[in-house]
Design a protein around this motif. Sequence first.
Motif, short mmCIF file in Angstrom:
data_model
loop_
_atom_site.label_atom_id
_atom_site.label_comp_id
_atom_site.label_asym_id
_atom_site.label_seq_id
_atom_site.Cartn_x
_atom_site.Cartn_y
_atom_site.Cartn_z
N ASN A 40 0.90 -0.97 -0.12
CA ASN A 40 -0.01 -0.09 0.10
C ASN A 40 0.78 1.20 -0.09
O ASN A 40 0.33 2.26 0.22
N ASP A 63 -0.03 -10.40 4.55
CA ASP A 63 -0.65 -10.80 3.29
C ASP A 63 -0.09 -12.02 2.76
O ASP A 63 -0.65 -12.62 1.79
N CYS A 89 -8.11 -2.47 -3.32
CA CYS A 89 -8.90 -3.31 -2.13
C CYS A 89 -10.17 -2.77 -1.82
O CYS A 89 -10.11 -1.54 -1.21
N ASP A 117 -6.68 -9.45 3.56
CA ASP A 117 -5.64 -8.55 3.41
C ASP A 117 -5.67 -7.23 3.77
O ASP A 117 -6.18 -6.20 3.14
N CYS A 155 -10.76 -1.95 1.94
CA CYS A 155 -9.87 -0.90 2.38
C CYS A 155 -10.19 0.55 1.91
O CYS A 155 -10.40 1.44 2.95
N SER A 168 -8.25 -5.58 -10.34
CA SER A 168 -7.85 -6.53 -9.84
C SER A 168 -7.41 -7.65 -11.08
O SER A 168 -8.25 -8.24 -11.83
#
Length: 321
Positions: free
Chosen positions: A44, A274, A137, A280, A140, A233
């Motif tokens: 990240n 992860d 994500c 994750d 997230c 993704s």
Amino acid sequence: MNRDLPEVVDALVIGGGPAGLAAATWLGRYQRSTLVVDAGQHRNRFADQAYGLLGRDPTTPAALLADARSGLEQYPHVMVHNGTVSTVHHEADGRFSAQVDGAQITTPRIVLATGVRDHLPRIAGFMDHYGTDVHHCPACDGLTARGRDVIVLGAGDHVPAFASELLDWAATVRIITDTTHDVFDEGQKATLAWHGIEVIDGSAEAFIGAPGALEGIRLADGHVVEGSSVFFSYAHRPTNDLAVRLGCELDDEGQILVNGHQLTSVDGVYAAGDITPGLDLVSIAIGQGTAAGVACATSLRGHGTVERAPTPAPPTRQFTA
């Protein structure tokens, strides 16, 4: 040869993200000599914010890691090295040896916190937007897309389920498969249609708009798909080369299998973050790193540090009340 590194430590933590630094924190609290090796490839690192962390929601990933490193300074037994571990070996005496930027390190315990690497799309302007209005994500960063028109980039069997996660927040969700080929089966198409998720088979060419003010994505045929938030993704690869070399058991996705104490199938080797199966999330990585650090330290209970006691403790020790 890096002569500043110790030759022997109680624990070698490979990876300096949230999981690795959490493990090192608790190894430090147990007064175990610890070397953290950080290659700086945190997943990240491009994100503007990290969310959902108790007491500091939100914070920047850089600030989180800087504060964690600063906190380690109170533990004189812990050292952080910016570099890479090129190889590891399991020695005949039960210890492990590792090559760290040309130096050989010997240790009875290893914590693997090497994370995963995302496959990033090659679309003009991607890196300008990544971490601001482009994310990988949903859990997230999904809340940042509330009420927005969201574009999902990706192809593969997992993408319909990935896109459906955004329905918790988004006004609309559309998938750009980034290919001109038909990629979803009839069952997936029916489910996506039922959820109102449009599928656009086309090659994404460029992001339209400034970072933080995304307008959409232009396809190779000139068509513009409008949207103010993008999630992608394609694939991500667990960084498991060292785990494979050590003989750790992996799941079908290549992640390291661990027990409730984050111990892998190889005695003396722990894993967290992860690189292991599960959600994750930074907060979970911190918890797993904590569990790994405590388990790693307590497995050495009754044995002095390696500098004073060259014979390592048994690789797995269970204590009962």
